[in-house]
Design a protein around this motif. Structure first.
Motif, PDB file in Angstrom:
ATOM      1  N   LYS A   1      -5.287 -14.135  18.355  1.00  0.00           N
ATOM      2  CA  LYS A   1      -4.434 -13.011  17.891  1.00  0.00           C
ATOM      3  C   LYS A   1      -4.541 -12.435  16.397  1.00  0.00           C
ATOM      4  N   PRO A   2      -4.787 -13.414  15.504  1.00  0.00           N
ATOM      5  CA  PRO A   2      -4.907 -12.960  13.987  1.00  0.00           C
ATOM      6  C   PRO A   2      -6.177 -12.017  13.961  1.00  0.00           C
TER       7      PRO A   2
ATOM      8  N   ARG B   1      -7.019  -3.067  13.628  1.00  0.00           N
ATOM      9  CA  ARG B   1      -6.707  -2.386  12.486  1.00  0.00           C
ATOM     10  C   ARG B   1      -8.206  -1.947  11.853  1.00  0.00           C
ATOM     11  N   MET B   2      -9.048  -2.799  11.874  1.00  0.00           N
ATOM     12  CA  MET B   2     -10.238  -2.157  11.251  1.00  0.00           C
ATOM     13  C   MET B   2     -11.070  -1.282  12.248  1.00  0.00           C
ATOM     14  N   SER B   3     -10.871  -1.290  13.504  1.00  0.00           N
ATOM     15  CA  SER B   3     -11.449  -0.240  14.607  1.00  0.00           C
ATOM     16  C   SER B   3     -11.463   0.950  14.053  1.00  0.00           C
ATOM     17  N   VAL B   4     -10.181   1.363  13.597  1.00  0.00           N
ATOM     18  CA  VAL B   4      -9.792   2.749  13.426  1.00  0.00           C
ATOM     19  C   VAL B   4     -10.352   3.203  12.070  1.00  0.00           C
ATOM     20  N   GLN B   5     -10.558   2.185  10.979  1.00  0.00           N
ATOM     21  CA  GLN B   5     -11.163   2.456   9.599  1.00  0.00           C
ATOM     22  C   GLN B   5     -12.879   2.634  10.097  1.00  0.00           C
TER      23      GLN B   5
ATOM     24  N   ASN C   1      -2.636  -2.739  17.445  1.00  0.00           N
ATOM     25  CA  ASN C   1      -2.878  -2.809  16.077  1.00  0.00           C
ATOM     26  C   ASN C   1      -3.779  -1.532  15.935  1.00  0.00           C
ATOM     27  N   ALA C   2      -4.836  -1.113  16.824  1.00  0.00           N
ATOM     28  CA  ALA C   2      -5.647   0.150  16.548  1.00  0.00           C
ATOM     29  C   ALA C   2      -4.603   1.286  16.466  1.00  0.00           C
ATOM     30  N   ALA C   3      -3.625   1.273  17.522  1.00  0.00           N
ATOM     31  CA  ALA C   3      -2.717   2.304  17.612  1.00  0.00           C
ATOM     32  C   ALA C   3      -1.766   2.590  16.449  1.00  0.00           C
ATOM     33  N   GLN C   4      -1.615   1.671  15.930  1.00  0.00           N
ATOM     34  CA  GLN C   4      -0.541   1.491  14.582  1.00  0.00           C
ATOM     35  C   GLN C   4      -1.244   2.204  13.506  1.00  0.00           C
ATOM     36  N   VAL C   5      -2.683   1.779  13.455  1.00  0.00           N
ATOM     37  CA  VAL C   5      -3.204   2.577  12.229  1.00  0.00           C
ATOM     38  C   VAL C   5      -3.694   3.860  12.564  1.00  0.00           C
ATOM     39  N   ALA C   6      -3.988   4.240  13.767  1.00  0.00           N
ATOM     40  CA  ALA C   6      -4.437   5.638  13.924  1.00  0.00           C
ATOM     41  C   ALA C   6      -3.260   6.448  13.801  1.00  0.00           C
TER      42      ALA C   6
ATOM     43  N   ALA D   1     -10.732  -1.765  23.578  1.00  0.00           N
ATOM     44  CA  ALA D   1     -10.013  -3.014  23.313  1.00  0.00           C
ATOM     45  C   ALA D   1      -9.377  -3.779  24.739  1.00  0.00           C
ATOM     46  N   VAL D   2     -10.540  -3.828  25.251  1.00  0.00           N
ATOM     47  CA  VAL D   2     -10.148  -4.468  26.678  1.00  0.00           C
ATOM     48  C   VAL D   2     -10.455  -6.261  26.527  1.00  0.00           C
ATOM     49  N   LEU D   3      -9.782  -6.855  27.262  1.00  0.00           N
ATOM     50  CA  LEU D   3      -9.977  -8.447  26.997  1.00  0.00           C
ATOM     51  C   LEU D   3      -9.566  -9.034  28.433  1.00  0.00           C
ATOM     52  N   VAL D   4     -10.591  -9.923  28.858  1.00  0.00           N
ATOM     53  CA  VAL D   4     -10.546 -10.942  30.091  1.00  0.00           C
ATOM     54  C   VAL D   4     -10.662 -12.134  29.533  1.00  0.00           C
ATOM     55  N   PRO D   5      -9.596 -13.058  29.373  1.00  0.00           N
ATOM     56  CA  PRO D   5      -9.820 -14.187  28.598  1.00  0.00           C
ATOM     57  C   PRO D   5     -10.971 -15.008  29.051  1.00  0.00           C
TER      58      PRO D   5
END
Length: 370
Positions: free
Chosen positions: A131-132, A139-143, A182-187, A238-242
């Protein structure tokens, strides 16, 4: 237990497995900690800081791999590091094995007990050790995407937030989990026109409630995905299958429908990537262009903000490091089924089902390991 951490050698990887504060916790519990000289320089921690916390400084990684029972890292071991792993040793780090058959083969051959941060679970099927870094990468992805959109980097020359009288850039975020949120938050904070796609109605409801009118949500079926990608200036994968390889949702054919100079940022690249045309890149050479579309596929994005990332990571890994040091790997995993879910390789066997299935290994269940 003798615990060691080494200097990361992946391209522009500045994080470190243990901070001086984590070392102090371990030594305070009676454990011996070895740290490779210079391991903490990327986060502003000197050898003297580690010595003050009770660590023994090793001039190189060789002694740590040879002498330490538990090796704590950040990124997957590189080929030279894997050659030094041995039977009976415990490796605790990010592994991302499903898209990496060479690493998996080396770990199996070594006989090491390898516990992967990214598959350790928590209540409610959470992934607390992932998670972290997912927060940081999201967040960095949008930067990164905003930079890649600049004309000198091959992009469309679009400012995501726009200016008065000019429309903002359009951002499509594929996946509404930790990275996507987190990406959406920054965007949204940058003033972009944001659409988040997900297949889970509960996730869409949660996102819709949080963002209200500041971001749109859209169910992720083939038609909606294709339309959103075609409209976007920036697409965040931002897709994840653990534990498993990421599904390739954006195909090469879709690139022809996109605006020339649009940008794809593949945060799922550690798990193989969710764009068909993705391949891992580095901070030294972060982008490439396919069919006029800029691809950013850096596999260790959080390494660029090493201090923030290292401390965020140690906050969640240290309790598990302490448990392994106190109880040994077997006792720690038997006492904590969430930590046990992190076991990927043990004594020449693949012990994580998704990895075994993806790479064609016989799966050894935990019951047989214990």
């Amino acid at each position: 237990m003798r615990v060691g951490t080494v200097r990361e050698i992946k391209d522009h990887e500045y994080r470190v497995g243990l901070t001086p504060e984590s070392v102090r916790e371990l030594t305070g519990h009676g454990h011996e900690v070895w740290v490779e000289s210079g391991a903490g320089l990327g986060i502003g921690a000197s050898d003297r800081d580690y010595e003050a916390a009770g660590a023994t400084i090793s001039p190189d990684a060789k002694a740590i791999f040879a002498q330490c029972e538990l090796v704590v890292k950040v990124k997957e071991p590189q080929p030279g590091e894997r050659a030094q792993l041995r039977e009976g040793q415990v490796l605790f780090t990010y592994l991302h094995l499903a898209p990496d058959p060479e690493q998996t083969a080396d770990l199996v051959r070594s006989g090491v007990t390898a516990i992967a941060y990214e598959t350790v679970t928590g209540p409610g099927n959470a992934l607390p050790l992932l998670k972290p870094m997912s927060q940081v990468a999201g967040r960095m992805s949008v930067q990164a995407g905003a930079t890649a959109l600049q004309k000198e980097h091959g992009g469309r020359g679009v400012l995501l937030g726009g200016v008065p009288g000019v429309m903002p850039g359009k951002v499509a975020v594929i996946g509404g989990g930790v990275v996507g949120f987190n990406a959406a938050q920054v965007a949204v904070g940058m003033g972009a026109d944001v659409t988040i796609l997900d297949r889970d109605p509960a996730a869409l409801e949660r996102l819709g409630t949080h963002f209200e009118s500041r971001a749109k949500t859209r169910f992720s079926n083939r038609a909606n995905l294709a339309a959103s990608v075609a409209e976007a200036d920036l697409v965040i994968g931002a897709v994840l299958v653990p534990g498993a390889a990421a599904p390739q949702l954006v195909t090469r054919d879709m690139l022809a429908t996109m605006k020339p100079g649009a940008v794809l940022v593949d945060v799922a690249i550690d798990q193989g990537g969710c764009f068909e045309t993705s391949h891992p890149t580095t901070h030294s050479n972060p982008t490439f262009i396919v069919e006029g579309i800029v691809h950013y596929c850096v596999a260790n994005m959080p390494g660029a903000v090493a201090r923030t990332s290292t401390y965020a990571l140690n906050n969640v890994t240290l309790p598990h490091v302490l448990q392994i040091a106190e109880r040994g790997w077997k006792g720690a995993l038997q006492a904590d089924p969430h930590l046990a879910a992190g076991l990927n390789v043990h004594a020449g066997h693949v012990t994580y089902e998704a990895v075994a299935r993806e790479l064609g290994y016989e799966f050894k269940p935990l019951a047989e390991v214990f």
